[in-house]
Design an enzyme around this catalytic site. Structure first.
Site, PDB file in Angstrom:
ATOM      1  N   SER A 253     -45.894   8.861 -35.577  1.00 57.44           N
ATOM      2  CA  SER A 253     -45.393   8.974 -34.213  1.00 57.44           C
ATOM      3  C   SER A 253     -44.540   7.750 -33.916  1.00 57.44           C
ATOM      4  CB  SER A 253     -46.576   9.039 -33.245  1.00 57.44           C
ATOM      5  OG  SER A 253     -46.115   9.173 -31.924  1.00 57.44           O
TER       6      SER A 253
ATOM      7  N   GLY B  32     -59.573   7.070 -29.858  1.00 57.23           N
ATOM      8  CA  GLY B  32     -58.527   6.525 -30.719  1.00 57.23           C
ATOM      9  C   GLY B  32     -58.236   5.063 -30.413  1.00 57.23           C
TER      10      GLY B  32
ATOM     11  N   HIS C 225     -37.130   2.142 -27.873  1.00 54.18           N
ATOM     12  CA  HIS C 225     -36.545   1.739 -26.588  1.00 54.18           C
ATOM     13  C   HIS C 225     -35.409   0.747 -26.862  1.00 54.18           C
ATOM     14  CE1 HIS C 225     -39.680   3.643 -24.192  1.00 54.18           C
ATOM     15  NE2 HIS C 225     -40.590   3.088 -24.978  1.00 54.18           N
TER      16      HIS C 225
ATOM     17  N   HIS D  15     -37.828   9.685 -29.307  1.00 54.66           N
ATOM     18  CA  HIS D  15     -39.232   9.866 -29.697  1.00 54.66           C
ATOM     19  C   HIS D  15     -39.289  10.917 -30.792  1.00 54.66           C
ATOM     20  CE1 HIS D  15     -42.711  12.698 -29.234  1.00 54.66           C
ATOM     21  NE2 HIS D  15     -43.365  11.581 -29.454  1.00 54.66           N
TER      22      HIS D  15
ATOM     23  N   ASN E  65     -42.379  12.808 -33.638  1.00 63.10           N
ATOM     24  CA  ASN E  65     -43.771  12.890 -34.069  1.00 63.10           C
ATOM     25  C   ASN E  65     -43.906  14.047 -35.045  1.00 63.10           C
ATOM     26  OD1 ASN E  65     -46.461  14.595 -33.301  1.00 63.10           O
ATOM     27  ND2 ASN E  65     -46.891  12.408 -33.380  1.00 63.10           N
TER      28      ASN E  65
ATOM     29  N   HIS F 155     -44.145  17.046 -11.312  1.00 62.50           N
ATOM     30  CA  HIS F 155     -44.149  16.322 -10.033  1.00 62.50           C
ATOM     31  C   HIS F 155     -42.774  15.763  -9.686  1.00 62.50           C
ATOM     32  CE1 HIS F 155     -44.761  13.064 -12.934  1.00 62.50           C
ATOM     33  NE2 HIS F 155     -44.403  12.203 -12.014  1.00 62.50           N
TER      34      HIS F 155
END
Length: 305
Positions: free
Chosen positions: A98, A265, A102, A112, A114, A181
């Site tokens: 993963s 984890g 930035h 990103h 994964n 949201h």
């Protein structure tokens, strides 16, 4: 069905981590990844270990993390059994790579990727296994050329696996990386897939490999095109504000983050996806007709690329 080869998956993931780190170091030209190899203590809720690699304060990348982990547990956490009740009571192994990058320059998108493999086993029963993964792009000042090349790489790697694969996994990505949201997608998407086993082990594994290797092929040309673009305080402020959305998504909605935290984890590794700096502003509104307003009007919703 072809035989399940956990060791082959693990060796691929380790070499993928090495390859991506080398390519990112080359693209940065200054910073190197520091490795933190970790191992679970006997008797902990989750066994196993991993290699967390983090780059900070590079010439190009403000922070980047590339994680490998291989963990095992005696029972699946609630985040996994909620949509797969048949997994309850099974021991499991999860392994994956993963990464989140930035960049410093606001004109280089955050990215990103994964890729992962799960297997849940119970004595006397067939194992339940699947692959998952994907990659997605989060620009702050989007350039159509970058979005198109990103999606073209995704389209090309999907083509050998079926005519509908790109469209299905592109739409899945748009739906997954969405903040209800805010009524915004996290960025311009890419690919997302999960629970992949219907193709059998060999083809499913081959697709996971193609996605894992496709990330650098899709991302690094964009980095090269944008890394010299001049920027000022205004662009930096907006980048930090939009990074806040990244934090919101990862802590509220991301299944991988929730799975990692609920299953016991390694918190430092799970949260290495967080940006080093982010900010929030009450009732922020971009100036009309500005480049910042364009992000909202044209890019934070699913599009055909």
């Amino acid at each position: 069905m072809s035989a399940i080869d956990k060791e082959a998956v693990k060796q691929f993931l380790l070499s993928l981590q090495d390859s991506i780190c080398q390519q990112l170091e080359q693209a940065d030209g200054t910073a190197l990844f520091e490795e933190d190899a970790w191992q679970r203590e006997p008797g902990e809720r989750l066994g196993g270990g991993g290699r967390t690699r983090v780059m900070t304060n590079g010439a190009v990348f403000e922070q980047g993390g590339v994680n490998f982990s291989h963990v095992a547990g005696k029972a699946m956490p609630a985040s996994a059994t909620a949509h797969r009740p048949e997994l309850a009571g099974r021991k499991f192994e999860a392994m994956g790579v993963s990464l989140v990058i930035h960049p410093k320059n606001p004109y280089i998108p955050t990215s990103h990727a994964n890729v992962r493999f799960f297997i849940a086993e119970k004595e006397g029963e067939d194992p339940i296994w699947w692959f998952g993964g994907g990659f997605d792009l989060t620009p702050f000042y989007p350039v159509d050329e970058d979005c198109q090349s990103w999606h073209q790489t995704a389209k090309d790697l999907c083509a050998p696996f079926g005519d509908d694969v790109y469209q299905e996994h592109k739409e899945w990505c748009d739906k997954y990386f969405y903040l209800p949201h805010r009524d915004e997608t996290r960025g311009v998407g890419g690919l997302f897939f999960d629970d992949l086993n219907e193709w059998g082990f060999e083809k499913s594994f081959a697709y996971m490999q193609a996605v894992g290797e496709g990330f650098a092929a899709a991302y690094l040309p964009i980095v090269e095109r944008r890394k010299e673009t001049p920027y000022g305080e205004r662009e930096r402020d907006f980048q930090l504000y939009r990074r806040g959305r990244y934090v919101e998504f990862n802590l509220v909605y991301d299944r991988g983050t929730l799975f990692g935290l609920q299953s016991g984890g390694r918190t430092e590794s799970i949260l290495m996806s967080m940006p080093p700096l982010a900010r929030w502003e009450y009732r922020y509104e971009p100036q009309a007709c500005s480049p910042e307003a364009l992000l909202y009007s044209d890019y934070l919703k699913p599009r055909v690329w």
